[in-house]
Motif scaffolding. Structure first.
Motif, short mmCIF file in Angstrom:
data_model
loop_
_atom_site.label_atom_id
_atom_site.label_comp_id
_atom_site.label_asym_id
_atom_site.label_seq_id
_atom_site.Cartn_x
_atom_site.Cartn_y
_atom_site.Cartn_z
N GLY A 145 35.28 39.73 63.73
CA GLY A 145 36.11 40.88 63.41
C GLY A 145 37.57 40.57 63.13
N VAL A 146 37.98 39.32 63.31
CA VAL A 146 39.38 38.96 63.09
C VAL A 146 39.66 38.75 61.60
CG1 VAL A 146 41.21 37.28 63.62
CG2 VAL A 146 39.51 37.90 65.37
N PHE A 147 38.72 38.16 60.89
CA PHE A 147 38.90 37.85 59.48
C PHE A 147 37.87 38.60 58.64
CE2 PHE A 147 40.48 34.25 61.90
CZ PHE A 147 41.72 34.02 61.32
N GLU A 150 35.46 38.11 52.97
CA GLU A 150 35.97 37.32 51.85
C GLU A 150 36.72 36.08 52.35
OE1 GLU A 150 36.34 40.53 52.24
OE2 GLU A 150 35.12 41.36 50.60
N GLU A 151 37.50 36.25 53.40
CA GLU A 151 38.25 35.11 53.96
C GLU A 151 37.31 34.07 54.55
OE1 GLU A 151 42.34 37.46 55.25
OE2 GLU A 151 40.59 37.50 56.55
N ILE A 152 36.24 34.54 55.16
CA ILE A 152 35.25 33.62 55.73
C ILE A 152 34.46 32.93 54.63
CG2 ILE A 152 33.16 33.49 57.15
CD1 ILE A 152 34.32 35.86 58.78
N GLU A 153 34.06 33.70 53.62
CA GLU A 153 33.27 33.15 52.52
C GLU A 153 34.06 32.07 51.77
OE1 GLU A 153 30.13 32.43 50.07
OE2 GLU A 153 30.17 33.67 51.88
N GLY A 170 36.17 26.53 57.38
CA GLY A 170 37.54 27.00 57.43
C GLY A 170 37.61 28.46 57.06
N ILE A 171 38.77 29.06 57.30
CA ILE A 171 38.98 30.48 56.99
C ILE A 171 40.27 30.60 56.20
CG2 ILE A 171 39.30 32.78 57.95
CD1 ILE A 171 37.80 31.82 60.44
N SER A 172 40.23 31.34 55.11
CA SER A 172 41.41 31.49 54.26
C SER A 172 42.58 32.08 55.04
CB SER A 172 41.08 32.39 53.07
OG SER A 172 42.26 32.66 52.31
N ALA A 173 43.73 31.47 54.88
CA ALA A 173 44.95 31.94 55.55
C ALA A 173 45.90 32.62 54.57
CB ALA A 173 45.66 30.76 56.22
N GLU A 174 45.40 32.97 53.40
CA GLU A 174 46.27 33.48 52.33
C GLU A 174 47.03 34.74 52.74
OE1 GLU A 174 46.02 34.93 47.65
OE2 GLU A 174 44.26 34.12 48.67
N ARG A 175 46.37 35.66 53.45
CA ARG A 175 47.02 36.93 53.77
C ARG A 175 47.79 36.90 55.09
NH1 ARG A 175 45.09 38.61 58.84
NH2 ARG A 175 42.87 38.17 59.00
N LEU A 176 48.00 35.72 55.65
CA LEU A 176 48.79 35.64 56.89
C LEU A 176 50.27 35.71 56.54
CD1 LEU A 176 46.79 32.99 58.94
CD2 LEU A 176 46.44 35.45 58.74
N TYR A 177 50.69 36.91 56.13
CA TYR A 177 52.05 37.07 55.62
C TYR A 177 53.12 36.85 56.66
CZ TYR A 177 49.40 39.17 51.80
OH TYR A 177 48.52 39.39 50.78
N GLY A 178 52.75 36.97 57.93
CA GLY A 178 53.73 36.69 58.96
C GLY A 178 54.19 35.24 58.90
N LEU A 179 53.24 34.34 58.72
CA LEU A 179 53.60 32.93 58.53
C LEU A 179 54.39 32.75 57.25
CD1 LEU A 179 50.23 31.22 59.56
CD2 LEU A 179 52.43 30.80 60.64
#
Length: 241
Positions: A145-147, A150-153, A170-179
């Protein structure tokens, strides 16, 4: 008994011929002191440490310290939390020392959580450096439920030299806008957990925390930048026909 008087000239001559012996002795003493200090220095057990490595663009020391501080607040039971950056020459030009360092730290089994691009994720997963996260993202798992699907795929593929099956490496980190807002370009990065970590529980908790605590709106400058990047990309494509 004849006593030779101590003269400055005699002292200078003595050190002039034997200075190297004193230098060597000093080095040996310093090395011995460092070894003794390290032997007695307290080292937190693996289950009390967590190490995050960001391999990609340069990340300032202040940003790394910021996330270390926030992580300690989230996981006060951990005795040692470190965030490290390994800058890479992603254009394929210039200094390749970052790639060399990354290969070395993974080869010797350092680090628990990595953020790195897809090419590196696929390459090192084929060497079994990263563990499959299938169970972790499944219902009841630490990352459930965290990702998004699409991010998992995006990080699901068949790694060579493994079992020949698709796994979530791996899991996509693209939308981690805080970083991203803090200066970490996550648009081509994936979060992965090393297969050799000795603290799997908290490595997964760290991944979940990175996913949950950095869900912010995309910065305005990113929305302005993307059309420009798309235009530049289109112009750089070779003509067909």
């Amino acid at each position: 008994m004849i006593h030779t008087p101590l003269k400055w000239t005699n002292v200078r001559q003595h050190f002039g011929y034997t200075w190297w012996a004193y230098a060597l002795m000093a080095v040996i003493l310093l090395f011995g002191w460092q070894m003794a200090y390290r032997a007695t220095e307290y080292v937190p057990p693996p289950e009390k440490t967590i190490h995050v490595t960001i391999a990609g663009d340069y990340v300032s020391e202040s940003v790394l310290e910021y996330y270390e501080e926030k992580a300690y607040e989230e996981f006060p039971e951990m005795e040692l939390i470190t965030f490290e950056n390994i800058p890479l020459s992603l254009t394929g030009e210039g200094d390749y020392s970052g790639y060399t360092k990354l290969s070395v730290v993974i080869a010797v089994g350092e680090g628990d959580v990595y953020l790195l691009n897809r090419e590196l994720l696929v390459s090192y997963s084929s060497m079994q450096a990263f563990m499959p996260l299938d169970d972790a993202v499944a219902e009841g798992g630490a990352l459930y439920g965290v990702f998004s699907e699409e991010e998992i795929e995006a990080g699901t593929f068949v790694a060579e030299e493994t079992d020949g099956q698709e796994h979530v490496y791996g899991i996509s980190a693209e939308r981690l806008y805080g970083l991203l807002n803090q200066g970490v370009d996550t648009r081509d990065l994936y979060i992965a957990c090393t297969s050799y970590t000795q603290n799997t529980e908290y490595a997964l908790k760290m991944i979940a925390w990175l996913g949950e605590q950095t869900q912010e709106e995309p910065p305005a400058w990113l929305e302005e930048l993307e059309p420009i990047m798309d235009e530049e990309t289109a112009q750089s494509l070779p003509e067909i026909g």
